[in-house]
Design a protein around this motif. Structure first.
Motif, PDB file in Angstrom:
ATOM      1  N   THR A  43       2.210   0.676   3.385  1.00  0.00           N
ATOM      2  CA  THR A  43       1.342  -0.014   4.342  1.00  0.00           C
ATOM      3  C   THR A  43       0.502  -1.126   3.731  1.00  0.00           C
ATOM      4  OG1 THR A  43      -0.468   1.572   3.996  1.00  0.00           O
ATOM      5  CG2 THR A  43       1.182   2.126   5.661  1.00  0.00           C
ATOM      6  N   ARG A  44       0.298  -1.107   2.418  1.00  0.00           N
ATOM      7  CA  ARG A  44      -0.544  -2.094   1.731  1.00  0.00           C
ATOM      8  C   ARG A  44      -1.960  -2.084   2.275  1.00  0.00           C
ATOM      9  NH1 ARG A  44       2.152  -3.276  -2.586  1.00  0.00           N
ATOM     10  NH2 ARG A  44       0.950  -5.218  -2.810  1.00  0.00           N
ATOM     11  N   GLN A  45      -2.386  -0.950   2.834  1.00  0.00           N
ATOM     12  CA  GLN A  45      -3.738  -0.787   3.348  1.00  0.00           C
ATOM     13  C   GLN A  45      -4.450   0.300   2.550  1.00  0.00           C
ATOM     14  OE1 GLN A  45      -5.235  -2.618   5.734  1.00  0.00           O
ATOM     15  NE2 GLN A  45      -3.390  -3.874   5.870  1.00  0.00           N
ATOM     16  N   THR A  58      -5.937  -5.364  11.644  1.00  0.00           N
ATOM     17  CA  THR A  58      -4.662  -5.466  12.359  1.00  0.00           C
ATOM     18  C   THR A  58      -4.854  -5.430  13.868  1.00  0.00           C
ATOM     19  OG1 THR A  58      -3.654  -4.308  10.496  1.00  0.00           O
ATOM     20  CG2 THR A  58      -2.355  -4.484  12.512  1.00  0.00           C
ATOM     21  N   ARG A  65       3.823  -5.861   8.395  1.00  0.00           N
ATOM     22  CA  ARG A  65       3.110  -6.302   7.203  1.00  0.00           C
ATOM     23  C   ARG A  65       3.901  -7.358   6.419  1.00  0.00           C
ATOM     24  NH1 ARG A  65       0.325  -3.270   9.726  1.00  0.00           N
ATOM     25  NH2 ARG A  65      -1.252  -1.842   8.953  1.00  0.00           N
ATOM     26  N   SER A  66       4.618  -8.216   7.155  1.00  0.00           N
ATOM     27  CA  SER A  66       5.392  -9.279   6.516  1.00  0.00           C
ATOM     28  C   SER A  66       4.571 -10.560   6.566  1.00  0.00           C
ATOM     29  CB  SER A  66       6.746  -9.455   7.220  1.00  0.00           C
ATOM     30  OG  SER A  66       7.476 -10.507   6.643  1.00  0.00           O
ATOM     31  N   ASP A  67       3.927 -10.869   5.454  1.00  0.00           N
ATOM     32  CA  ASP A  67       3.036 -12.025   5.413  1.00  0.00           C
ATOM     33  C   ASP A  67       3.806 -13.338   5.593  1.00  0.00           C
ATOM     34  OD1 ASP A  67       0.130 -12.806   4.700  1.00  0.00           O
ATOM     35  OD2 ASP A  67       1.355 -14.104   3.435  1.00  0.00           O
ATOM     36  N   LEU A  75      -1.902 -10.797   4.964  1.00  0.00           N
ATOM     37  CA  LEU A  75      -1.395  -9.452   5.234  1.00  0.00           C
ATOM     38  C   LEU A  75      -0.941  -8.744   3.963  1.00  0.00           C
ATOM     39  CD1 LEU A  75       0.688 -10.144   8.473  1.00  0.00           C
ATOM     40  CD2 LEU A  75      -1.724  -9.566   8.251  1.00  0.00           C
ATOM     41  N   ALA A  76      -0.312  -9.477   3.055  1.00  0.00           N
ATOM     42  CA  ALA A  76       0.185  -8.887   1.807  1.00  0.00           C
ATOM     43  C   ALA A  76      -0.933  -8.919   0.772  1.00  0.00           C
ATOM     44  CB  ALA A  76       1.415  -9.635   1.313  1.00  0.00           C
TER      45      ALA A  76
END
Length: 358
Positions: free
Chosen positions: A133-135, A180, A294-296, A336-337
């Motif tokens: 998730t990169r969160q 988000t 989550r695709s920057d 996002l990334a």
């Protein structure tokens, strides 16, 4: 001597006439009776057919109900059989669980090993969530829970592990969180507004004269009363002036000057304008999907395309279009990334604690 018998008397004309008049009446009566008999026969035949049809329908209904009852009985028997099998399997599973629990109790690790195993699972969960998730929210909660478990044990052997967890927790707290939900709501508002924003080639509304100020009216009236006497009326207009005034009144609204910054917008007809709106909505929907994934790179590509379409084909002087352009510029700055820590210290500390266990 025999007397001659008198000749037979001729039928009376008055008697023959009633018989001739009654003959058609008897014919009509016979025809009516025949029709009544035929109608009664048809009614009886119809009643017999209806009775047979109803009897056949009742028989079919009874057969259907019998089949349904048989199917229901079979289904109930099958369900009962499955329930018995499920009870048997449940009893077997409970017995197997009890046996496994007894074996684990006999060969279970110590209390420290169980605590270390739980902490290791929490650290692995945090690492996997960061990769997916990169969160930092879920990973931060997992590490804080692991630290709370170690703090509850209050053993000196966990000091190094808690120190490593504290360092990773501080790193995670410095990572900015991506809103988000807020970005998705803004994209939804832009998608909803794409159908009503005016295009650049739309005809401009004629300017409306500002209403006179309430304070200006008394002043104008006072000036008018204080002014000099009215001059002489102007001479009546000539034919050319009347024709010019009529042309301006009739055809003045047909010609308007509208400044368009992009020449591409002038070539759009109504169908192409609808396609431009659909293309803009597709780009915004693509950005929303990229946000969820989550695709920057894809997110910023779709936002750039939406900005290009908005600048080329929509009227930037309109307030709603200007607000949409500002929102797109703000969304294009969102990242996002994010760079998240790898939790290497916590993982290495868990491995070192595992290696020190006897």
């Amino acid at each position: 001597m025999n007397e001659a018998s008198p000749p037979p008397a001729a039928p009376d004309a008055s008697t023959a006439q009633p018989d001739a008049a009654a003959a058609p009446r008897r014919g009509w009566r016979r025809a009516a009776l025949t029709l009544v008999a035929v109608a009664l026969a048809l009614a009886m035949a119809y009643a017999v057919l209806e009775t047979r049809r109803e009897a056949k329908l009742q028989q079919q209904l009874a057969e259907t109900r019998a089949r349904e009852a048989a199917q229901a009985t079979a289904s109930a028997q099958l369900a009962a059989q499955q329930a018995q099998e499920a009870h048997k399997r449940l009893a077997e599973l409970e017995q197997a669980a009890a046996e496994a629990g007894a074996r684990e109790a006999s060969a279970a690790p110590g209390r420290d090993d169980a605590l270390l195993l739980e902490v290791e699972r929490l650290v692995m969960l945090a690492m996997q969530d960061l990769q997916l998730t990169r969160q930092p929210a879920t990973a931060l909660a997992a590490l804080e829970l692991a630290d709370a478990r170690l703090a509850a044990a209050s053993a000196p052997r966990w000091v190094a592990l808690r120190r490593a967890l504290a360092r990773d927790i501080e790193r995670l707290r410095t990572v900015p969180a991506v809103d988000t939900t807020g970005i998705a709501l803004k994209l939804d508002q832009l998608i909803a507004g794409a159908d009503v924003w005016p295009l650049a080639n739309a005809p401009a509304a004629p300017p409306q004269a500002p209403p006179p100020s309430p304070k200006a009216a008394p002043r104008a009236l006072a000036k008018k009363t204080e002014a000099a006497p009215e001059p002489a009326p102007p001479p009546p207009p000539g034919p050319w002036q009347r024709a010019r005034a009529w042309l301006a009144e009739e055809f003045g609204e047909l010609v308007r000057i509208n400044e368009v910054a992009t020449p591409e917008a002038l070539l759009l007809n109504s169908e192409q304008g609808r396609l431009v709106r659909q293309q803009l909505k597709l780009r915004l929907l693509g950005a929303r999907i990229a946000l969820l994934a989550r695709s920057d790179k894809l997110f910023h590509s779709d936002i750039d395309s939406a900005q290009t379409l908005l600048a080329l084909y929509f009227d930037g002087r309109h307030a709603a279009v200007a607000n949409a352009a500002a929102t797109l510029r703000q969304l294009n700055t969102a990242m996002l990334a994010l760079e998240v820590p790898a939790l290497a210290d916590s993982h290495a500390a868990v491995r070192a604690a595992r290696a020190r266990q006897p």
